[in-house]
Design a protein around this motif. Structure first.
Motif, PDB file in Angstrom:
ATOM      1  N   VAL A 185       0.828  -1.198   0.000  1.00 31.59           N
ATOM      2  CA  VAL A 185       0.000   0.000   0.000  1.00 31.59           C
ATOM      3  C   VAL A 185       0.872   1.261   0.000  1.00 31.59           C
ATOM      4  O   VAL A 185       0.639   2.188  -0.788  1.00 31.59           O
ATOM      5  CB  VAL A 185      -0.962   0.003   1.215  1.00 31.59           C
ATOM      6  CG1 VAL A 185      -1.681   1.335   1.323  1.00 31.59           C
ATOM      7  CG2 VAL A 185      -1.985  -1.123   1.059  1.00 31.59           C
ATOM      8  N   ILE A 188       2.203   1.784  -3.429  1.00 35.02           N
ATOM      9  CA  ILE A 188       1.232   2.307  -4.393  1.00 35.02           C
ATOM     10  C   ILE A 188       1.200   3.828  -4.269  1.00 35.02           C
ATOM     11  O   ILE A 188       1.237   4.554  -5.256  1.00 35.02           O
ATOM     12  CB  ILE A 188      -0.175   1.708  -4.162  1.00 35.02           C
ATOM     13  CG1 ILE A 188      -0.175   0.238  -4.594  1.00 35.02           C
ATOM     14  CG2 ILE A 188      -1.227   2.479  -4.953  1.00 35.02           C
ATOM     15  CD1 ILE A 188      -1.502  -0.460  -4.454  1.00 35.02           C
ATOM     16  N   GLN A 192       2.983   6.814  -7.138  1.00 37.77           N
ATOM     17  CA  GLN A 192       2.218   7.826  -7.860  1.00 37.77           C
ATOM     18  C   GLN A 192       2.924   9.173  -7.910  1.00 37.77           C
ATOM     19  O   GLN A 192       2.479  10.084  -8.586  1.00 37.77           O
ATOM     20  CB  GLN A 192       0.817   8.004  -7.233  1.00 37.77           C
ATOM     21  CG  GLN A 192      -0.038   6.756  -7.301  1.00 37.77           C
ATOM     22  CD  GLN A 192      -0.153   6.176  -8.695  1.00 37.77           C
ATOM     23  OE1 GLN A 192      -0.198   6.892  -9.697  1.00 37.77           O
ATOM     24  NE2 GLN A 192      -0.180   4.856  -8.791  1.00 37.77           N
ATOM     25  N   PHE A 394      -1.870   5.767 -12.813  1.00 37.10           N
ATOM     26  CA  PHE A 394      -2.419   5.317 -11.545  1.00 37.10           C
ATOM     27  C   PHE A 394      -2.738   3.822 -11.593  1.00 37.10           C
ATOM     28  O   PHE A 394      -2.313   3.041 -10.747  1.00 37.10           O
ATOM     29  CB  PHE A 394      -3.690   6.111 -11.219  1.00 37.10           C
ATOM     30  CG  PHE A 394      -4.377   5.643  -9.977  1.00 37.10           C
ATOM     31  CD1 PHE A 394      -3.797   5.851  -8.743  1.00 37.10           C
ATOM     32  CD2 PHE A 394      -5.594   4.963 -10.043  1.00 37.10           C
ATOM     33  CE1 PHE A 394      -4.413   5.407  -7.581  1.00 37.10           C
ATOM     34  CE2 PHE A 394      -6.210   4.507  -8.896  1.00 37.10           C
ATOM     35  CZ  PHE A 394      -5.623   4.728  -7.655  1.00 37.10           C
ATOM     36  N   ARG A 397       0.633   1.489 -12.427  1.00 36.04           N
ATOM     37  CA  ARG A 397       1.584   1.384 -11.327  1.00 36.04           C
ATOM     38  C   ARG A 397       0.980   0.619 -10.154  1.00 36.04           C
ATOM     39  O   ARG A 397       1.660  -0.173  -9.500  1.00 36.04           O
ATOM     40  CB  ARG A 397       2.053   2.775 -10.888  1.00 36.04           C
ATOM     41  CG  ARG A 397       2.889   3.454 -11.977  1.00 36.04           C
ATOM     42  CD  ARG A 397       3.496   4.745 -11.491  1.00 36.04           C
ATOM     43  NE  ARG A 397       4.294   5.359 -12.563  1.00 36.04           N
ATOM     44  CZ  ARG A 397       5.096   6.404 -12.384  1.00 36.04           C
ATOM     45  NH1 ARG A 397       5.196   6.962 -11.191  1.00 36.04           N
ATOM     46  NH2 ARG A 397       5.786   6.898 -13.375  1.00 36.04           N
ATOM     47  N   SER A 398      -0.301   0.860  -9.901  1.00 37.80           N
ATOM     48  CA  SER A 398      -0.941   0.136  -8.792  1.00 37.80           C
ATOM     49  C   SER A 398      -0.966  -1.361  -9.080  1.00 37.80           C
ATOM     50  O   SER A 398      -0.655  -2.177  -8.205  1.00 37.80           O
ATOM     51  CB  SER A 398      -2.363   0.648  -8.558  1.00 37.80           C
ATOM     52  OG  SER A 398      -2.342   2.041  -8.403  1.00 37.80           O
TER      53      SER A 398
END
Length: 490
Positions: A185, A188, A192, A394, A397-398
């Motif tokens: 998390v 992530i 960004q 977004f 990459r996540s």
């Protein structure tokens, strides 16, 4: 240099339908805010010291953790010898690589901004695709390695606290998954941030952090040796009897992979060289920087590896921060976060090139798709300019972070994974491509003495890589016999 191009620009007219357009009078104007380099990019300001710092930050990461284990497999003679050999090879191929930053003239040749660009302009053809594939697989693997290492380290802290609370009565079994998810998390969120590489203070902060946390490992080793008053370990490494004859061979090979992983930094060298100011030529500065950073990291690695081995002997754990032995020692609170920082920084530094590559490729393939190219401005408190949210960035990459996290949860044996990564990344990226590019760049004649020596070096390293890969795969096979996915506890 900059001046002459600027003046040339004024006399540069385009003839089109008989009319004369004076195009580039405005060109220098756009850049008035920033001084530019010979390629129109903002002036580079890097020095030997910033370059060395960058390399050291990138290198001294999770590699340290499995070194004590690696030396325990090889023993007091072979262990340090192998490390010196690796550091020599790495230093040598890095100097070859430094010469490939500019094609042609070392001061004014065309710059290659990334490792891939260098391969493209020196070798070209299918080798570029091959290099890209290996590089991006390697980055993917490193991301998995960092996720495992970070979560294991956070878990070690948690366990040691629990251990302390119960005075060692409770065995404190716990699962690493919540930690992996937490790390995922945060990654992530971090991933960004656009232009992660421009946040120079992060780099310095992370350098300090990775030293802190490697020195914890070192300190623990020293403390243990001081407490017991004996230096453990043997000249030939782990004895046959503790492990079988074949296991001894496989584990020695795997140790090579672990050491190779600790040294695999060629992949980022050209990007770092691209931050250096000239004159003198960037290659000159870079060679100094590589020398400094190789010496520093080798000294550091030897200290960490040898102290860990001296402290724990044949029982040196595959990951220094988690071995059972360390639980009570680790409990002091103030070390709580020193483990997580270097990983999250390193994770981002390694993954940025991959992120950029995929985004560039997607933008070129679907230039009209709003999903990929459109940026939405989102104002954020206390930031001068609004945050540009790009949907594609977004989502992609996540997804990347999620997939590395899931794979880490499935594959929690740290030093096997490290060994495999080291083995697969080491020969192609650290030896083969730099040697081939250097031969192409310097036009070294086939079968000349220089050529034969370079090819022999390359071949020897290939053999080492194959042995290391075999050893690590054997290690994974052994681990899988006793392994249940998603249930890892220590």
């Amino acid at each position: 240099m900059g001046e002459s191009t600027a003046t040339n620009n004024h006399h540069h007219h385009h003839h089109h339908n008989g009319q004369v357009y004076d195009v580039s009078v405005n060109m220098p104007m756009q850049f008035c805010s920033k001084v530019v380099d010979d390629d129109g990019r903002p002036q580079r300001t890097g020095t030997v010291w910033t370059a060395s710092a960058h390399i050291i930050t990138a290198v001294i990461g999770s590699g340290v953790l499995s070194l004590a284990w690696a030396i325990a497999q090889l023993g007091w003679i072979a262990g340090p010898t192998v490390m010196f050999l690796f550091s020599f090879v790495i230093y040598y191929t890095s100097t070859l690589l430094a010469d490939c930053y500019r094609s042609g003239d070392p001061l004014f040749g065309k710059r290659n901004y990334t490792y891939m660009d260098a391969v493209r302009s020196n070798l070209g053809g299918y080798k570029v695709k091959l290099c890209g594939l290996i590089q991006y697989l390697n980055i993917f693997g490193v991301a998995i390695g960092y996720t495992i290492a970070a979560s294991i380290s956070m878990m070690a802290i948690k366990r040691s606290n629990c251990f302390h609370a119960s005075d060692g009565k409770d065995p404190c079994h716990m699962s690493s998954n919540p930690y992996m998810i937490a790390f995922g998390v945060t990654q992530i969120l971090f991933s960004q941030i656009p232009d992660f590489d421009q946040i120079w203070w992060l780099s310095i902060f992370a350098a300090v952090m990775s030293f802190t946390y490697s020195s914890i490992g070192l300190g623990l080793g020293i403390a243990q040796v001081a407490a017991t008053g004996t230096i453990k370990g043997s000249l030939t490494g782990i004895s046959i009897g503790t492990v079988t004859q074949t296991q001894k061979i496989w584990r020695s090979f795997q140790a090579l992979g672990d050491i190779a992983f600790a040294y695999s930094f060629s992949i980022i060298l050209i990007e770092i060289q691209d931050t250096i100011k000239s004159p003198p030529s960037e290659a000159k500065t870079m060679k100094k920087a590589t020398l400094i950073s190789t010496i520093v990291t080798t000294a550091f690695y030897l200290l960490c590896g040898c102290m860990g081995y001296a402290a724990f002997g044949d029982l040196a754990p595959g990951n220094l921060l988690t071995g059972r032995i360390l639980q009570p020692v680790l409990a002091s609170r103030h070390r709580q976060c020193s483990h997580c920082h270097p990983f999250s920084r390193a994770y981002q530094v390694y993954c940025q090139p991959l992120f950029a590559f995929i985004e560039k490729w997607a933008a070129a393939k679907w230039p009209d798709s709003g999903f990929i190219t459109k940026d939405t401005n989102i104002p954020i408190l206390c930031l001068k300019q609004p945050y540009k949210l790009n949907m594609f960035r977004f989502v992609w990459r996540s997804l990347f972070v999620v997939s590395t996290t899931v794979i880490s949860m499935l594959l929690p044996f740290f030093n096997d994974v490290v060994g495999i990564l080291g083995a697969f990344g080491f020969w192609p990226l650290t030896v083969y491509f730099p040697v081939e590019m250097y031969i192409a760049q310097k036009k070294i004649a086939k079968w000349s003495t220089r050529w034969i020596c370079l090819q022999m070096l390359s071949f020897a390293c290939l053999m080492i890589s194959i042995a290391a890969a075999a050893g690590s795969v054997a290690g994974v096979v052994l681990d899988l016999k006793v392994y249940r996915p998603f249930k890892t506890s220590y």
